[in-house]
Design a protein around this motif. Sequence first.
Motif, PDB file in Angstrom:
ATOM      1  N   PRO A 131       0.826  -1.202   0.000  1.00  0.00           N
ATOM      2  CA  PRO A 131       0.000   0.000   0.000  1.00  0.00           C
ATOM      3  C   PRO A 131       0.864   1.257   0.000  1.00  0.00           C
ATOM      4  O   PRO A 131       2.091   1.169  -0.053  1.00  0.00           O
ATOM      5  CB  PRO A 131      -0.787  -0.128   1.314  1.00  0.00           C
ATOM      6  CG  PRO A 131       0.116  -0.927   2.206  1.00  0.00           C
ATOM      7  CD  PRO A 131       0.860  -1.877   1.303  1.00  0.00           C
ATOM      8  N   ASN A 136      -3.850   2.645   4.570  1.00  0.00           N
ATOM      9  CA  ASN A 136      -4.140   1.210   4.646  1.00  0.00           C
ATOM     10  C   ASN A 136      -2.906   0.354   4.914  1.00  0.00           C
ATOM     11  O   ASN A 136      -2.961  -0.871   4.756  1.00  0.00           O
ATOM     12  CB  ASN A 136      -4.811   0.699   3.358  1.00  0.00           C
ATOM     13  CG  ASN A 136      -6.207   1.267   3.168  1.00  0.00           C
ATOM     14  OD1 ASN A 136      -6.792   1.809   4.100  1.00  0.00           O
ATOM     15  ND2 ASN A 136      -6.738   1.148   1.970  1.00  0.00           N
ATOM     16  N   ASP A 137      -1.790   0.963   5.305  1.00  0.00           N
ATOM     17  CA  ASP A 137      -0.612   0.143   5.603  1.00  0.00           C
ATOM     18  C   ASP A 137      -0.566  -0.143   7.099  1.00  0.00           C
ATOM     19  O   ASP A 137      -1.501   0.161   7.848  1.00  0.00           O
ATOM     20  CB  ASP A 137       0.668   0.818   5.117  1.00  0.00           C
ATOM     21  CG  ASP A 137       1.030   2.078   5.895  1.00  0.00           C
ATOM     22  OD1 ASP A 137       0.177   2.586   6.665  1.00  0.00           O
ATOM     23  OD2 ASP A 137       2.169   2.553   5.745  1.00  0.00           O
ATOM     24  N   HIS A 163      -4.014  -2.306  -4.471  1.00  0.00           N
ATOM     25  CA  HIS A 163      -2.872  -2.900  -3.771  1.00  0.00           C
ATOM     26  C   HIS A 163      -3.324  -4.153  -3.039  1.00  0.00           C
ATOM     27  O   HIS A 163      -4.510  -4.468  -2.972  1.00  0.00           O
ATOM     28  CB  HIS A 163      -2.253  -1.895  -2.785  1.00  0.00           C
ATOM     29  CG  HIS A 163      -3.121  -1.619  -1.581  1.00  0.00           C
ATOM     30  ND1 HIS A 163      -3.132  -2.431  -0.471  1.00  0.00           N
ATOM     31  CD2 HIS A 163      -4.002  -0.619  -1.320  1.00  0.00           C
ATOM     32  CE1 HIS A 163      -3.976  -1.951   0.430  1.00  0.00           C
ATOM     33  NE2 HIS A 163      -4.530  -0.855  -0.067  1.00  0.00           N
ATOM     34  N   GLY A 164      -2.363  -4.869  -2.498  1.00  0.00           N
ATOM     35  CA  GLY A 164      -2.631  -6.033  -1.660  1.00  0.00           C
ATOM     36  C   GLY A 164      -1.789  -5.933  -0.411  1.00  0.00           C
ATOM     37  O   GLY A 164      -1.711  -4.892   0.226  1.00  0.00           O
ATOM     38  N   MET A 168      -6.968  -8.326   4.796  1.00  0.00           N
ATOM     39  CA  MET A 168      -8.128  -7.827   5.525  1.00  0.00           C
ATOM     40  C   MET A 168      -8.439  -8.693   6.741  1.00  0.00           C
ATOM     41  O   MET A 168      -9.186  -8.274   7.625  1.00  0.00           O
ATOM     42  CB  MET A 168      -9.333  -7.744   4.595  1.00  0.00           C
ATOM     43  CG  MET A 168      -9.177  -6.665   3.535  1.00  0.00           C
ATOM     44  SD  MET A 168     -10.642  -6.447   2.510  1.00  0.00           S
ATOM     45  CE  MET A 168     -11.781  -5.782   3.724  1.00  0.00           C
ATOM     46  N   GLN A 174      -9.256  -3.205   9.111  1.00  0.00           N
ATOM     47  CA  GLN A 174      -8.655  -3.123   7.781  1.00  0.00           C
ATOM     48  C   GLN A 174      -9.747  -2.848   6.752  1.00  0.00           C
ATOM     49  O   GLN A 174     -10.760  -3.550   6.695  1.00  0.00           O
ATOM     50  CB  GLN A 174      -7.933  -4.424   7.446  1.00  0.00           C
ATOM     51  CG  GLN A 174      -6.933  -4.297   6.326  1.00  0.00           C
ATOM     52  CD  GLN A 174      -5.789  -3.367   6.680  1.00  0.00           C
ATOM     53  OE1 GLN A 174      -5.216  -3.478   7.745  1.00  0.00           O
ATOM     54  NE2 GLN A 174      -5.474  -2.454   5.781  1.00  0.00           N
ATOM     55  N   ARG A 176     -11.511  -2.239   2.972  1.00  0.00           N
ATOM     56  CA  ARG A 176     -11.491  -2.621   1.556  1.00  0.00           C
ATOM     57  C   ARG A 176     -11.335  -1.379   0.689  1.00  0.00           C
ATOM     58  O   ARG A 176     -10.640  -1.395  -0.317  1.00  0.00           O
ATOM     59  CB  ARG A 176     -12.798  -3.343   1.204  1.00  0.00           C
ATOM     60  CG  ARG A 176     -13.010  -3.600  -0.288  1.00  0.00           C
ATOM     61  CD  ARG A 176     -12.086  -4.673  -0.817  1.00  0.00           C
ATOM     62  NE  ARG A 176     -12.550  -5.995  -0.453  1.00  0.00           N
ATOM     63  CZ  ARG A 176     -11.874  -7.114  -0.709  1.00  0.00           C
ATOM     64  NH1 ARG A 176     -10.699  -7.050  -1.326  1.00  0.00           N
ATOM     65  NH2 ARG A 176     -12.331  -8.291  -0.337  1.00  0.00           N
ATOM     66  N   ASN A 187      -8.168  -2.259  -1.489  1.00  0.00           N
ATOM     67  CA  ASN A 187      -7.362  -3.383  -1.010  1.00  0.00           C
ATOM     68  C   ASN A 187      -7.909  -4.632  -1.712  1.00  0.00           C
ATOM     69  O   ASN A 187      -9.042  -5.049  -1.464  1.00  0.00           O
ATOM     70  CB  ASN A 187      -7.494  -3.510   0.509  1.00  0.00           C
ATOM     71  CG  ASN A 187      -6.616  -4.613   1.075  1.00  0.00           C
ATOM     72  OD1 ASN A 187      -6.173  -5.508   0.359  1.00  0.00           O
ATOM     73  ND2 ASN A 187      -6.362  -4.555   2.380  1.00  0.00           N
ATOM     74  N   TYR A 189      -7.281  -7.736  -1.475  1.00  0.00           N
ATOM     75  CA  TYR A 189      -7.154  -9.012  -0.754  1.00  0.00           C
ATOM     76  C   TYR A 189      -8.209 -10.041  -1.194  1.00  0.00           C
ATOM     77  O   TYR A 189      -9.398  -9.745  -1.256  1.00  0.00           O
ATOM     78  CB  TYR A 189      -7.274  -8.767   0.750  1.00  0.00           C
ATOM     79  CG  TYR A 189      -7.309 -10.026   1.565  1.00  0.00           C
ATOM     80  CD1 TYR A 189      -6.170 -10.814   1.710  1.00  0.00           C
ATOM     81  CD2 TYR A 189      -8.490 -10.451   2.173  1.00  0.00           C
ATOM     82  CE1 TYR A 189      -6.211 -11.985   2.446  1.00  0.00           C
ATOM     83  CE2 TYR A 189      -8.529 -11.616   2.914  1.00  0.00           C
ATOM     84  CZ  TYR A 189      -7.384 -12.386   3.043  1.00  0.00           C
ATOM     85  OH  TYR A 189      -7.415 -13.552   3.773  1.00  0.00           O
TER      86      TYR A 189
END
Length: 206
Positions: A131, A136-137, A163-164, A168, A174, A176, A187, A189
């Motif tokens: 990220p 979101n990191d 990003h991934g 989550m 976390q 989305r 995200n 994920y």
Amino acid sequence: MKILAIADEESKYLWDFFEKSKLEGIDLVISCGDLDPHYLSFLATFCNVPVLYVHGNHDAKYQHTPPEGCIDIEDKIYVHEGIRILGLGGSMLYSGGPHQYTERDMRLRVGKLWFQLLRHKGFDILVTHAPAYQLNDARDLPHQGFKVFLKLMEKYKPRFFLHGHVHMSYNRNQKRYDKYMDTHVINSYERCIFDYEDENLQEHLT
């Protein structure tokens, strides 16, 4: 354009319990890294649309077993139906493994893209594994984001940043979806389907 974004964990819904109908209407698949190359090849075989990918920090095996039928977009701008997609995989350097970078390393990678960015007049989707910094990191070094991703969004104002890396499942807070200036941040994920033209994206992802 309907996009399937994936990262970090193979979706049992798509792989173990596959039905071709689950991929109907998908126009593009984008992997943000840390996925089995056979999983990507599987999706490329059955969805009949481009499958783009960048590397995660656990994707050293791609060197010997690259995802067949898929397109590596590391350090390049790939154009699909007029949409410009920039790929910058990898994570923050924490153990010396492949696909790990310092902030300076990542800035140098971005600097080498100057001609592509000039020629394409920017980009519409930024695809990374890690990220952006404080977006979101996490605060531990392996999951810390890159500051240069923020600079890219500030300068080029892409519509999406995918990003991934930060699962989550790590904690209930976390997200989305987020937004940074004019850019929708997703995200990716496991799996996430979204419409590139959706004006009410936040309502459909939260």
